[in-house]
Enzyme design. Sequence first.
Site, PDB file in Angstrom:
ATOM      1  CG  HIS A  66      -4.157  -1.576  -1.672  1.00 33.37           C
ATOM      2  ND1 HIS A  66      -2.822  -1.630  -1.373  1.00 33.37           N
ATOM      3  CD2 HIS A  66      -4.312  -2.283  -2.822  1.00 33.37           C
ATOM      4  CE1 HIS A  66      -2.193  -2.354  -2.287  1.00 33.37           C
ATOM      5  NE2 HIS A  66      -3.081  -2.763  -3.177  1.00 33.37           N
TER       6      HIS A  66
ATOM      7  CD  GLU B  52       1.659  11.671  -1.944  1.00 31.68           C
ATOM      8  OE1 GLU B  52       1.277  12.805  -1.597  1.00 31.68           O
ATOM      9  OE2 GLU B  52       2.577  11.043  -1.394  1.00 31.68           O
TER      10      GLU B  52
ATOM     11  CB  THR C 252      -0.990  -0.015   1.173  1.00 31.75           C
ATOM     12  OG1 THR C 252      -1.798  -1.193   1.078  1.00 31.75           O
ATOM     13  CG2 THR C 252      -1.894   1.207   1.154  1.00 31.75           C
TER      14      THR C 252
END
Length: 112
Positions: free
Chosen positions: A55, A29, A21
């Site tokens: 996730h 990002e 994750t």
Amino acid sequence: MVEREDTAIRVGSGDVPVLGTPRLLSFAEGVTVKAVQRYLEPGQTSVGTRVELEHRAPSPVGMHVEISAELTDVDGRRLGFAITAVDKTGRLVATGRIERVVVDRERFLGSL
């Protein structure tokens, strides 16, 4: 593509050989950084300020995962992105939101 370096085992977020994750978040990002970069004025940059990430499905080593970011709202210097990650089979891997704020790079670094 998910590499061994991207797994939960390697990034310290779990003990399974699937996309970790934290790495997924880093990829997402990065997509938002690239999406806004060409629209910034000289001397400006954007910084992440808020993240919400779900996730939803594992991705093994070797799986291709495509991450997209859609700019959904702008409030002054604040930029909100909707994030989607889908693997090559069409399975939804993740959804979320990332918020970035446009700042003056020198002023930001000077505040450290």
